[in-house]
Design a protein around this motif. Structure first.
Motif: not given
Length: 316
Positions: A43-67
């Motif tokens: 679900p998109v909500e889980v993906k959004a949380e995934f991205v937020d968790r990665l940033v919270d872990a300290g990542h400064t570059v997170v490839e988010t999705t594709s068009m």
């Protein structure tokens, strides 16, 4: 970012007689390259949380999705919804893969500030992945890169099949240099070298990196993207590190592969590289324990264990 100068801070205690960069940047590709090859569509909500968790872990570059059109990558059909849900954090880049000008238009409308284009060294994979040859692909990318740069947007160039192709076999280094220099000439701000099917070995990594630097591409403009098909990803990463590379693509928990290259297995796990780098005294800014927690959390939602040895060790 071309030229002969190598702008790398070799500040870590020498390893095996060779100095190492004191700090590297990890591009976390799990949300895009990782999830695109999973049979479970989150679900998109889980993906959004995934991205937020990665940033919270300290990542400064997170490839988010594709068009890319949902027909080709249905796992990422919710790209626009995801980008609307993710609230950008200060100092964090969220690259989005765009295949063409239409994809760029969609990305610009959503306020995307970093994009990526995906090329191939080999003709066969270019036609299977992009439905056009290498020359045609570069022609398609040219206006995308130019427009993005005019808009002040960073452009990450992916170059796939750098070391081997499942249909064409081993890839000559001269072919890698020929396509890489053309992609950089388009205006890409960095170039990620993809071992798409995981056949690279340390000797080949050295050969390719040395040839690219000799061609005029600065080592500071290069990233490496290893798959672990033959268990060589960490060895290859260490080889690249010792050559001065400071940009590494990895995926949380070792997620990923390539939907158009059936022999490709998962990406180098972020946690496995963190364990190696931190053991060498190389700074990443990423918290290993938070990454392990995130990968365990994600594995539960995907319904399968993480292939990362480090995640498995911590979980046990």
């Amino acid at each position: 970012m071309r030229g002969e100068a190598v702008a790398v801070d070799f500040g870590v205690t020498p390893f095996d007689g060779l100095p190492l960069p004191s700090r590297v940047t990890i591009c976390e590709v799990g949300p895009r390259d990782g999830l695109q090859n999973e049979s479970t569509v989150l679900p998109v909500e889980v993906k959004a949380e995934f991205v937020d968790r990665l940033v919270d872990a300290g990542h400064t570059v997170v490839e988010t999705t594709s068009m890319v059109h949902p027909k080709w990558v249905p796992q990422l059909a919710d790209a626009e919804d995801l980008l609307r849900m993710v609230v950008p954090a200060p100092g964090v880049r969220y690259p989005v893969l765009v295949p063409n000008e239409r994809g760029l238009d969609r990305a610009l409308d959503l306020g995307v500030r970093d994009i990526a284009v995906f090329g191939s060294v080999t003709e066969t994979f270019a036609r299977r992945n992009l439905n056009r040859g290498v020359d045609e692909s570069l022609e398609m990318f040219a206006p995308v890169v130019a427009r993005a740069r005019d808009a002040g947007i960073g452009v990450r160039g992916y170059l796939s099949m750098v070391f081997g192709d499942p249909w064409e076999g081993p890839v000559p280094t001269r072919d890698v240099v020929a396509v890489a220099t053309r992609m950089m000439a388009l205006g890409c701000t960095e170039l990620s070298l993809g071992d798409t099917i995981g056949v690279a070995t340390p000797g080949r990594v050295e050969d390719v990196l040395d040839a690219l630097v000799a061609s005029g591409i600065g080592i500071d403009a290069l990233a490496v993207h290893f798959h672990d098909t033959y268990g060589q990803a960490l060895s290859n990463a260490l080889t690249a590190l010792r050559r001065g590379v400071t940009r590494f693509d990895t995926s949380a928990g070792g997620l990923g592969g390539c939907p158009y290259a059936g022999s490709a297995t998962g990406n180098l796990a972020t946690e496995d590289l963190l364990w190696q780098l931190h053991g060498l005294g190389v700074e990443t800014g990423v918290d290993l324990h938070r990454m392990v927690d995130t990968s365990i959390w994600l594995a539960g939602r995907l319904g399968r264990p993480s292939p990362s040895r480090t995640v498995t060790a911590f979980a046990g």
